[in-house]
Design a protein around this motif. Structure first.
Motif, PDB file in Angstrom:
ATOM      1  N   PHE A   1       0.825  -1.207   0.000  1.00 18.80           N
ATOM      2  CA  PHE A   1       0.000   0.000   0.000  1.00 18.80           C
ATOM      3  C   PHE A   1       0.858   1.257   0.000  1.00 18.80           C
ATOM      4  O   PHE A   1       0.537   2.249  -0.645  1.00 18.80           O
ATOM      5  CB  PHE A   1      -0.945  -0.005   1.205  1.00 18.80           C
ATOM      6  N   GLU A   2       1.970   1.194   0.715  1.00 17.17           N
ATOM      7  CA  GLU A   2       2.871   2.347   0.825  1.00 17.17           C
ATOM      8  C   GLU A   2       3.945   2.348  -0.267  1.00 17.17           C
ATOM      9  O   GLU A   2       4.902   3.113  -0.186  1.00 17.17           O
ATOM     10  CB  GLU A   2       3.521   2.375   2.208  1.00 17.17           C
ATOM     11  N   LYS A   3       3.772   1.455  -1.243  1.00 16.66           N
ATOM     12  CA  LYS A   3       4.697   1.356  -2.385  1.00 16.66           C
ATOM     13  C   LYS A   3       6.138   1.066  -1.941  1.00 16.66           C
ATOM     14  O   LYS A   3       7.100   1.664  -2.426  1.00 16.66           O
ATOM     15  CB  LYS A   3       4.623   2.605  -3.251  1.00 16.66           C
ATOM     16  N   ARG A   4       6.243   0.139  -1.013  1.00 17.16           N
ATOM     17  CA  ARG A   4       7.541  -0.328  -0.516  1.00 17.16           C
ATOM     18  C   ARG A   4       7.711  -1.797  -0.943  1.00 17.16           C
ATOM     19  O   ARG A   4       6.739  -2.461  -1.265  1.00 17.16           O
ATOM     20  CB  ARG A   4       7.608  -0.247   1.018  1.00 17.16           C
ATOM     21  N   PRO A   5       8.924  -2.296  -0.914  1.00 18.09           N
ATOM     22  CA  PRO A   5       9.129  -3.715  -1.252  1.00 18.09           C
ATOM     23  C   PRO A   5       8.362  -4.621  -0.281  1.00 18.09           C
ATOM     24  O   PRO A   5       8.445  -4.449   0.935  1.00 18.09           O
ATOM     25  CB  PRO A   5      10.634  -3.909  -1.088  1.00 18.09           C
ATOM     26  N   TYR A   6       7.614  -5.541  -0.828  1.00 21.00           N
ATOM     27  CA  TYR A   6       6.771  -6.412  -0.004  1.00 21.00           C
ATOM     28  C   TYR A   6       7.061  -7.897  -0.203  1.00 21.00           C
ATOM     29  O   TYR A   6       6.581  -8.738   0.556  1.00 21.00           O
ATOM     30  CB  TYR A   6       5.290  -6.155  -0.297  1.00 21.00           C
ATOM     31  N   ARG A   7       7.844  -8.238  -1.224  1.00 26.68           N
ATOM     32  CA  ARG A   7       8.104  -9.640  -1.551  1.00 26.68           C
ATOM     33  C   ARG A   7       8.712 -10.429  -0.400  1.00 26.68           C
ATOM     34  O   ARG A   7       8.410 -11.611  -0.215  1.00 26.68           O
ATOM     35  CB  ARG A   7       9.042  -9.710  -2.743  1.00 26.68           C
ATOM     36  N   PHE A   8       9.586  -9.787   0.362  1.00 26.26           N
ATOM     37  CA  PHE A   8      10.219 -10.455   1.502  1.00 26.26           C
ATOM     38  C   PHE A   8       9.159 -11.070   2.418  1.00 26.26           C
ATOM     39  O   PHE A   8       9.310 -12.203   2.877  1.00 26.26           O
ATOM     40  CB  PHE A   8      11.082  -9.447   2.286  1.00 26.26           C
ATOM     41  N   TYR A   9       8.099 -10.334   2.676  1.00 34.21           N
ATOM     42  CA  TYR A   9       7.058 -10.806   3.589  1.00 34.21           C
ATOM     43  C   TYR A   9       6.283 -11.972   2.988  1.00 34.21           C
ATOM     44  O   TYR A   9       5.915 -12.912   3.696  1.00 34.21           O
ATOM     45  CB  TYR A   9       6.105  -9.661   3.943  1.00 34.21           C
ATOM     46  N   ILE A  10       6.066 -11.924   1.681  1.00 29.50           N
ATOM     47  CA  ILE A  10       5.378 -13.016   1.005  1.00 29.50           C
ATOM     48  C   ILE A  10       6.250 -14.280   1.047  1.00 29.50           C
ATOM     49  O   ILE A  10       5.769 -15.370   1.384  1.00 29.50           O
ATOM     50  CB  ILE A  10       5.061 -12.642  -0.473  1.00 29.50           C
ATOM     51  N   GLU A  11       7.524 -14.128   0.736  1.00 26.67           N
ATOM     52  CA  GLU A  11       8.432 -15.279   0.750  1.00 26.67           C
ATOM     53  C   GLU A  11       8.572 -15.859   2.153  1.00 26.67           C
ATOM     54  O   GLU A  11       8.615 -17.072   2.333  1.00 26.67           O
ATOM     55  CB  GLU A  11       9.792 -14.880   0.184  1.00 26.67           C
ATOM     56  N   LYS A  12       8.644 -14.994   3.139  1.00 29.44           N
ATOM     57  CA  LYS A  12       8.710 -15.454   4.537  1.00 29.44           C
ATOM     58  C   LYS A  12       7.406 -16.178   4.898  1.00 29.44           C
ATOM     59  O   LYS A  12       7.417 -17.154   5.642  1.00 29.44           O
ATOM     60  CB  LYS A  12       8.942 -14.243   5.450  1.00 29.44           C
TER      61      LYS A  12
END
Length: 146
Positions: A74-85
């Protein structure tokens, strides 16, 4: 036979319940992250607290990882790390269908070969642990029948 199964079950429960992680601290830090985002609108501090928790604990609640991913997206920050975790903790790609924020990203995620590889590898790591637990429960239920 019963004694061996009970011994195995006892050893397994000792391993599971002997973890020394204090989850009151986990929840306090997660609550702080949510408070910083929703009450004070401090995205960087929020993600800092989430990251701190995710580094300190082996078991992470998937909902907390998904919440962090949603905030980052939502804040246009990298989010993939959280998905992979999340994949490490049992999150499936299909689960993201239930979060409206991911609707636009879902097709891109499903086509990302690197992400799919990470997902498949983590599924392989989770399944043996679950299989072991299910087998113990099955054997225990057989013992009760006999």
């Amino acid at each position: 036979m019963k004694q061996k199964v009970l011994l195995l079950l006892g050893l397994y429960s000792c391993l599971v319940f002997s973890q020394t992680d204090d989850y009151t601290k986990y929840h306090t830090l997660i609550n702080k992250a949510e408070e910083l985002y929703f009450m004070e609108h401090k995205t960087d501090s929020t993600l800092f607290y989430y990251n701190q928790v995710f580094k300190e604990y082996n078991f992470i609640y998937v909902k907390d990882l998904v919440n962090a991913a949603q905030i980052a997206l939502f804040e246009k920050r990298p989010y993939r790390f959280y998905i992979e975790k999340g994949f490490e903790q049992g999150l499936k790609i299909a689960h993201l269908n239930y979060y409206p924020l991911f609707k636009k990203e879902l097709q891109k995620l499903q086509k990302d070969t690197k992400l799919i590889k990470t997902y498949n590898q983590n599924r392989k790591n989770i399944l043996p642990e679950l299989t072991f637990i299910i087998e113990i429960l099955f054997i225990t239920s057989l013992l009760k029948i006999n």
